[in-house]
Write an enzyme that holds these catalytic residues in place. Structure first.
Site, PDB file in Angstrom:
ATOM      1  N   GLU A  41     -12.692 -70.585 -31.220  1.00  0.00           N
ATOM      2  CA  GLU A  41     -12.820 -70.286 -32.646  1.00  0.00           C
ATOM      3  C   GLU A  41     -12.546 -68.791 -32.804  1.00  0.00           C
ATOM      4  O   GLU A  41     -13.180 -67.972 -32.137  1.00  0.00           O
ATOM      5  CB  GLU A  41     -14.225 -70.619 -33.134  1.00  0.00           C
ATOM      6  CG  GLU A  41     -14.319 -70.396 -34.623  1.00  0.00           C
ATOM      7  CD  GLU A  41     -15.689 -70.683 -35.218  1.00  0.00           C
ATOM      8  OE1 GLU A  41     -16.599 -71.170 -34.510  1.00  0.00           O
ATOM      9  OE2 GLU A  41     -15.847 -70.401 -36.419  1.00  0.00           O
ATOM     10  N   ARG A  69     -21.958 -74.290 -18.982  1.00  0.00           N
ATOM     11  CA  ARG A  69     -21.502 -72.954 -19.382  1.00  0.00           C
ATOM     12  C   ARG A  69     -21.695 -71.988 -18.225  1.00  0.00           C
ATOM     13  O   ARG A  69     -22.580 -72.173 -17.393  1.00  0.00           O
ATOM     14  CB  ARG A  69     -22.384 -72.403 -20.516  1.00  0.00           C
ATOM     15  CG  ARG A  69     -22.268 -73.096 -21.817  1.00  0.00           C
ATOM     16  CD  ARG A  69     -23.243 -72.447 -22.790  1.00  0.00           C
ATOM     17  NE  ARG A  69     -22.640 -71.282 -23.425  1.00  0.00           N
ATOM     18  CZ  ARG A  69     -21.911 -71.348 -24.541  1.00  0.00           C
ATOM     19  NH1 ARG A  69     -21.710 -72.503 -25.119  1.00  0.00           N
ATOM     20  NH2 ARG A  69     -21.403 -70.265 -25.076  1.00  0.00           N
ATOM     21  N   LYS A 108     -21.350 -64.929 -28.791  1.00  0.00           N
ATOM     22  CA  LYS A 108     -20.505 -64.093 -29.645  1.00  0.00           C
ATOM     23  C   LYS A 108     -21.325 -63.406 -30.725  1.00  0.00           C
ATOM     24  O   LYS A 108     -21.014 -62.282 -31.116  1.00  0.00           O
ATOM     25  CB  LYS A 108     -19.406 -64.953 -30.286  1.00  0.00           C
ATOM     26  CG  LYS A 108     -18.193 -65.100 -29.384  1.00  0.00           C
ATOM     27  CD  LYS A 108     -17.040 -65.750 -30.129  1.00  0.00           C
ATOM     28  CE  LYS A 108     -17.036 -67.235 -29.884  1.00  0.00           C
ATOM     29  NZ  LYS A 108     -15.942 -67.942 -30.522  1.00  0.00           N
TER      30      LYS A 108
HETATM   31  P1  ATP Z   1     -20.430 -68.900 -29.247  1.00  0.00           P
HETATM   32  O1  ATP Z   1     -21.305 -70.115 -29.362  1.00  0.00           O
HETATM   33  O2  ATP Z   1     -21.017 -67.754 -28.531  1.00  0.00           O
HETATM   34  O3  ATP Z   1     -19.767 -68.508 -30.549  1.00  0.00           O
HETATM   35  P2  ATP Z   1     -18.469 -70.747 -28.479  1.00  0.00           P
HETATM   36  O4  ATP Z   1     -18.743 -71.567 -27.291  1.00  0.00           O
HETATM   37  O5  ATP Z   1     -18.728 -71.396 -29.780  1.00  0.00           O
HETATM   38  O6  ATP Z   1     -19.215 -69.371 -28.326  1.00  0.00           O
HETATM   39  P3  ATP Z   1     -15.663 -71.052 -28.768  1.00  0.00           P
HETATM   40  O7  ATP Z   1     -14.660 -70.103 -29.305  1.00  0.00           O
HETATM   41  O8  ATP Z   1     -15.953 -72.269 -29.564  1.00  0.00           O
HETATM   42  O9  ATP Z   1     -16.987 -70.205 -28.515  1.00  0.00           O
HETATM   43  O10 ATP Z   1     -15.300 -71.441 -27.282  1.00  0.00           O
HETATM   44  C1  ATP Z   1     -14.052 -71.906 -26.877  1.00  0.00           C
HETATM   45  C2  ATP Z   1     -14.229 -72.719 -25.630  1.00  0.00           C
HETATM   46  O11 ATP Z   1     -14.815 -71.926 -24.604  1.00  0.00           O
HETATM   47  C3  ATP Z   1     -15.130 -73.916 -25.846  1.00  0.00           C
HETATM   48  O12 ATP Z   1     -14.537 -75.050 -25.256  1.00  0.00           O
HETATM   49  C4  ATP Z   1     -16.404 -73.532 -25.166  1.00  0.00           C
HETATM   50  O13 ATP Z   1     -17.058 -74.672 -24.678  1.00  0.00           O
HETATM   51  C5  ATP Z   1     -15.925 -72.597 -24.043  1.00  0.00           C
HETATM   52  N1  ATP Z   1     -16.972 -71.638 -23.682  1.00  0.00           N
HETATM   53  C6  ATP Z   1     -17.612 -70.790 -24.511  1.00  0.00           C
HETATM   54  N2  ATP Z   1     -18.557 -70.098 -23.851  1.00  0.00           N
HETATM   55  C7  ATP Z   1     -18.522 -70.509 -22.561  1.00  0.00           C
HETATM   56  C8  ATP Z   1     -19.254 -70.177 -21.380  1.00  0.00           C
HETATM   57  N3  ATP Z   1     -20.224 -69.268 -21.382  1.00  0.00           N
HETATM   58  N4  ATP Z   1     -18.914 -70.809 -20.224  1.00  0.00           N
HETATM   59  C9  ATP Z   1     -17.931 -71.716 -20.198  1.00  0.00           C
HETATM   60  N5  ATP Z   1     -17.213 -72.082 -21.276  1.00  0.00           N
HETATM   61  C10 ATP Z   1     -17.489 -71.489 -22.452  1.00  0.00           C
HETATM   62 MG    MG Z   2     -17.841 -73.066 -30.551  1.00  0.00          MG
END
Ligand code: ATP
Ligand code: MG
Length: 555
Positions: free
Chosen positions: A34, A260, A270
């Protein structure tokens, strides 16, 4: 770049599907960020997995911006995300997509769901929706609007789209089961009203699909076979599958969840990373203390070290916290092979070699990298006035201190033995310089008469030195789990950045491009910062030399 071999439960699922011919043997994954912030080390793990496992299976991986929530998104992030993935060494070729490009199709599917009696417009407020949802132990209550006629629903949804209603007044919900044991199945909201400008679609839409609705359908549109996501989506999988079935997509992708990546002393949310930027705790998303890809790139980490780390960590089905030392181990391992050695004096002490000819400059050939036979060597100038580290001299040497002291002889790396004859102080009694003599019979660092010295110290010729500012870093957070206790801001390390001015580096670094990486002898690995100028270079310390994890893990 070598493709790693995968031997984990995700690979097992993929193998099962290719062997059964479920997707005609195809493997197609996607990385779906995102664009509401910069990518971080956790995303790196997802990127390595999504792109890596597709490649290992002869498949493809798409980059898809999951841009369904315009409120927090920005093109700055869209651009940064692409730069970061490329830097990590992965390519989506011409397969970069936006979920927002599917808004028409997603809308048409929503209309189909209404026609099929599988979705309804709800007038409950967001608070009421929450209240009606029930809890883990109690079933939810059906909304009084749940049994509207198809015609009324079609009319209201159309008017939602036309912008007739203010934000938050109505939603479109999937009609599933308010008594389901899985809260995600209790008539989840699939469209909400949001009068907001979108970075891709402008003002075309004032209703936006939720992540849960847009994701499976976007996967289906792109012909994704294996949709890898993090564990928190495990409970959403029944909804993922329900939507694919209800929308009758030609081929349903398979969602597979993995844990994760969490790192000690690091946050990967984020929201909290944005707070650090907005509250000026750090200089920006690319501050070298940030766990963002942009930050660790500026810090001097290499793409290979991050890929190696992600492969070593592997994928698991349960959440755990990985030691930051493990990541640092892979950074050192890679830099040790690739970084040129240099001499740099971070806290200079002037030394005059009183018996060395005034105008003489000698050049000593020094190996660039003992680990790399192809790295060659360079010439380092030597002259009458040099700098050494302040800590390499003690006026009254402590026990077991073998470096320079009054009357004592040490080796200047690669050149001569020198002996301290005099300590020059200012009026306040501070040491300002040392007067030493050198022994011409020790050229190359060995005495003709076979006498030994107990230590070797590094140095830089004063007349030739490159002026530099050096930034030293510690972790941003003091505690291994910064989120512990609620507020991450309470665990900030006040000493996470130390700036040293007036540093002296050997002249070979002069003019090196930002991003160039070196090992400064005895000090660690350093990287040229974009703030550098020719007159005053700026170096970030990437990491110190001592690898504690290698010892702990027996590597
Ligand atoms: P946040 O919740 O902090 O905003 P997010 O997971 O929503 O982070 P996205 O941009 O939706 O952020 O993530 C893109 C991809 O990266 C998703 O498939 C998510 O599952 C993966 N991802 C995000 N954080 C991690 C992590 N700490 N370890 C492994 N994969 C991750
Ligand atoms: Mg997300």
């Amino acid at each position: 770049m070598a493709t790693p071999e995968y031997n984990n439960f995700i690979q097992d699922f993929i193998t099962e599907d290719t062997e059964s011919g479920r997707y005609g043997g195809r493997v197609h994954t996607r990385f779906p960020p995102e664009p509401n912030g910069y990518l971080h080390i956790g995303h790196a793990k997802a990127i390595c997995l999504d792109f890596g496992i597709a490649e290992a299976n002869g498949g493809l991986c798409n980059l898809r911006f999951d841009d369904t929530n315009p409120a927090a998104e920005d093109v700055e992030y869209v651009d940064a995300i692409q730069a970061d993935i490329k830097w990590l060494g992965f390519s989506w070729d011409d397969r970069m997509f936006y979920a927002s490009a599917y808004f028409d199709e997603l809308y048409n599917w929503a209309v189909k769901l209404i026609r099929d009696g599988k979705a309804y417009v709800d007038d409950l407020s967001p608070d009421q929706v929450r209240e009606y949802r029930g809890t883990l132990t109690e079933p939810g209550k059906e909304s009084p609007y749940r049994n509207r006629s198809v015609e009324e629903n079609l009319d209201l949804f159309e008017r939602m789209k036309a912008g007739e209603f203010p934000n938050g007044t109505r939603t479109l919900r999937a009609k599933i089961d308010m008594a389901s044991g899985n809260i995600n199945m209790r008539d989840p909201v699939i469209y909400r009203i949001l009068h907001a400008h979108h970075h891709q679609t402008g003002d075309q839409w004032c209703i936006y699909p939720t992540y849960d609705y847009a994701h499976p359908l976007s996967d289906a549109i792109e012909g994704i076979t294996h949709s890898l996501c993090t564990l928190e989506f495990e409970d959403h999988r029944p909804l993922y599958n329900w939507l694919l079935e209800a929308c009758e997509v030609p081929q349903a992708p398979r969602q597979i969840e993995f844990a994760r990546l969490n790192l000690t002393h690091t946050i990967t949310s984020k929201r909290n990373l944005r707070r650090l930027v907005e509250e000026n705790v750090v200089g920006g998303w690319d501050d070298p203390r940030m766990p963002t890809i942009a930050g660790i790139r500026r810090r001097g980490y290499t793409p290979a070290s991050i890929r190696n780390f992600c492969n070593d960590v592997g994928v698991a089905k349960t959440n755990s916290v990985v030691s930051l030392m493990q990541l640092e181990h892979f950074v050192r391992e890679d830099l040790n092979k690739t970084a040129s050695r240099m001499m740099a004096v971070l806290r200079p002490l002037k030394v005059v070699l009183t018996n060395y000819p005034e105008d003489l400059v000698e050049e000593f050939a020094v190996e660039n990298n003992p680990e790399d036979p192809d790295a060659g060597s360079r010439y380092v100038p030597f002259s009458r006035v040099i700098y050494i580290e302040q800590e390499d001299f003690m006026e009254v040497p402590a026990p077991k201190y073998f470096r320079l002291a009054p009357g004592r002889e040490v080796r200047l790396k690669g050149t001569y033995f020198i002996k301290c004859q005099d300590v020059v102080k200012d009026e306040a009694g501070n040491i300002v310089e040392l007067h030493c003599t050198y022994d011409p019979e020790t050229r190359g660092g060995e005495a003709a008469d076979g006498r030994k010295v107990k230590s070797t110290i590094h140095w830089v010729s004063a007349a030739h030195a490159q002026d530099a500012t050096v930034r030293l870093y510690e972790t941003l957070f003091l505690t291994p789990n910064p989120a512990e206790g609620g507020d991450v801001m309470a665990n900030l390390n006040p000493k996470s950045l130390e700036v040293l001015e007036g540093c002296k580096v050997e002249p070979s670094v002069h003019g090196a491009d930002p991003g160039s990486r070196y090992q400064f002898l005895r000090h660690g690995y350093f990287c040229v910062d974009p703030d550098s100028t020719l007159e005053r270079m700026v170096f970030n310390r990437t990491i110190t030399l001592k690898d504690t994890w290698a010892k702990v893990a027996g590597k």
